[in-house]
Design a protein around this motif. Structure first.
Motif, short mmCIF file in Angstrom:
data_model
loop_
_atom_site.label_atom_id
_atom_site.label_comp_id
_atom_site.label_asym_id
_atom_site.label_seq_id
_atom_site.Cartn_x
_atom_site.Cartn_y
_atom_site.Cartn_z
N PRO A 86 0.81 -1.22 0.00
CA PRO A 86 0.00 0.00 0.00
C PRO A 86 0.84 1.28 0.00
O PRO A 86 0.49 2.27 -0.63
CB PRO A 86 -0.82 -0.12 1.28
N THR A 87 1.97 1.26 0.73
CA THR A 87 2.92 2.37 0.69
C THR A 87 4.33 1.78 0.67
O THR A 87 4.52 0.60 0.97
CB THR A 87 2.80 3.31 1.91
N THR A 88 5.30 2.60 0.32
CA THR A 88 6.70 2.16 0.34
C THR A 88 7.44 2.71 1.55
O THR A 88 8.67 2.61 1.64
CB THR A 88 7.42 2.59 -0.95
N ALA A 89 6.70 3.32 2.48
CA ALA A 89 7.32 3.85 3.69
C ALA A 89 7.95 2.72 4.50
O ALA A 89 7.36 1.66 4.66
CB ALA A 89 6.30 4.60 4.52
N GLU A 90 9.14 2.98 5.03
CA GLU A 90 9.84 2.02 5.87
C GLU A 90 10.18 2.71 7.18
O GLU A 90 10.79 3.78 7.19
CB GLU A 90 11.10 1.53 5.18
N ILE A 91 9.76 2.11 8.29
CA ILE A 91 9.92 2.72 9.61
C ILE A 91 10.97 1.94 10.39
O ILE A 91 10.83 0.73 10.61
CB ILE A 91 8.59 2.72 10.37
N SER A 92 12.03 2.61 10.80
CA SER A 92 13.12 1.98 11.54
C SER A 92 13.15 2.51 12.96
O SER A 92 13.23 3.73 13.18
CB SER A 92 14.46 2.26 10.84
N THR A 93 13.08 1.60 13.93
CA THR A 93 13.14 1.97 15.34
C THR A 93 14.04 0.98 16.07
O THR A 93 14.57 0.03 15.47
CB THR A 93 11.75 1.96 16.00
N ALA A 94 14.19 1.18 17.36
CA ALA A 94 14.99 0.25 18.16
C ALA A 94 14.38 -1.15 18.18
O ALA A 94 15.08 -2.15 18.38
CB ALA A 94 15.13 0.78 19.59
N GLU A 95 13.08 -1.21 17.94
CA GLU A 95 12.40 -2.51 17.96
C GLU A 95 12.55 -3.27 16.65
O GLU A 95 12.32 -4.47 16.58
CB GLU A 95 10.91 -2.31 18.25
N GLY A 96 12.87 -2.59 15.57
CA GLY A 96 13.03 -3.25 14.29
C GLY A 96 12.74 -2.32 13.13
O GLY A 96 12.53 -1.12 13.31
N VAL A 97 12.74 -2.90 11.94
CA VAL A 97 12.46 -2.16 10.71
C VAL A 97 11.13 -2.68 10.17
O VAL A 97 10.95 -3.90 10.00
CB VAL A 97 13.58 -2.34 9.68
N PHE A 98 10.20 -1.78 9.88
CA PHE A 98 8.84 -2.18 9.54
C PHE A 98 8.40 -1.53 8.23
O PHE A 98 8.72 -0.38 7.96
CB PHE A 98 7.87 -1.78 10.66
#
Length: 341
Positions: free
Chosen positions: A258-270
């Protein structure tokens, strides 16, 4: 000719999808739709501007104003409707497969040829812009001679028992799209098939004499080798990936999200899961395949997916079923009903 007058036979899920796409095309006048449960679709048809609804498809074939028909009825009805439509002089778009019997398919295509009408098979994936790019890259020699094809094709959830029982089995219902895509991408006919399958998702497939998980290996006439994996259940979404490795490089098509956004945090990459099912993943392709069919009529061009393409995909599916049943590689020339179309 400014508009093509069209009728649709079959108002199930795919028939409704095509109808809703057709009414948006300015080069089309959708005159009628037929379904054995006509009363159940009459309100919907009126809401999108279809003027005539009938429970008898013959009314569509007998209408002299209708120039083309879309056959979206169950597979076991395709051959008689194709035959009648061709003899009535209607151009034909038919959902896959043409039939479950190669001889019936061959006979229907002979009638189409004698009638001189256009005939297109509904392999919508060829009209996906990314898969078209992959096809063109291979065709133009962008990766050199193709060596290895990999196709992953997995549904997000299994269909119900009534559907499975009437589907013709995984190789004819689901994998047939992948068999067509294999020919399309590699640019060569298949000469040998080896298929393995299992029931790992739901016992109902075994009850229907079918499998829900399969690996099919293809050997092409140009020497390339292909492997297709199919599953009726991928819990993360509709998994549609291809790769062609050639002598000079590789072309891949990944899942659409649905989107190509990638979210990176201390918990992981989503990132988003793949689009959920074929109606979302191939929405634009469904629109384009019908637009191209209409163009073939308006401008007297060859259809982009021919009866020969439909026959070849069925031939591979039949070989896959035989291979699975006998646990051995099967050459396509072994299939007794093989005839040139």
């Amino acid at each position: 000719m400014s508009k093509v007058k069209v009728g649709i036979i079959g108002a199930g899920r795919i028939g409704k999808l095509h109808a809703e796409n057709l009414v948006k095309l300015h080069r089309v006048e959708l005159k009628a739709i037929s379904d054995i449960f006509a009363e159940q679709v009459r309100e919907w048809a009126g809401s999108i501007g279809i003027p005539h609804v009938t429970d008898d498809y013959k009314e569509i074939l007998q209408d002299p104003d209708i120039e083309a028909v879309l056959i979206c009825s169950p597979t076991d009805t395709h051959v008689p409707i194709i035959t009648e439509a061709a003899r009535a002089g209607k151009h034909i778009f038919c959902e896959k497969p043409i039939s479950f019997q190669l001889e019936q398919t061959r006979e229907a295509l002979e009638v189409v040829k004698e009638a001189g009408v256009k005939f297109q098979v509904g392999f919508c994936r060829r009209f996906d812009h990314s898969l078209k790019k992959a096809h063109q890259t291979v065709k133009e020699g962008g990766i050199g001679e193709p060596h290895i094809l990999r196709i992953t094709s997995r549904d997000p959830h299994p269909p119900g028992k009534d559907y499975v029982a009437a589907s013709g089995g995984l190789f004819f219902d689901m994998a047939i799209h992948d068999f067509d895509m294999a020919r399309y991408l590699v640019g060569s006919e298949v000469e040998e098939v080896f298929a393995q399958g299992a029931v790992l998702v739901d016992p109902l497939f075994a009850e229907c004499g079918d499998v829900d998980t399969a690996i099919t290996t293809l050997r092409f006439k140009n020497g390339a080798i292909g492997v297709i994996d199919n599953s009726r259940k991928a819990v993360y979404g509709y998994d549609q990936r291809v790769e062609v490795l050639g002598a000079k490089g590789c072309v891949t098509v990944s899942n659409v999200t649905p989107t190509t956004a990638e979210i990176s945090t201390a918990e992981g990459v989503f990132r988003d899961k793949p689009k959920y099912f074929f109606l979302e993943r191939y929405n634009e392709a469904f629109i384009q395949e019908i637009a191209d069919f209409i163009d073939s009529i308006l401008f007297d061009k060859e259809v982009p997916v021919s009866g020969h393409d439909g026959f070849q995909a069925e031939l591979i599916a039949m070989a896959a079923k035989k291979s699975f049943a006998e646990n051995r590689p099967v050459k396509l020339e072994e299939i007794s009903a093989v005839q040139s179309v």
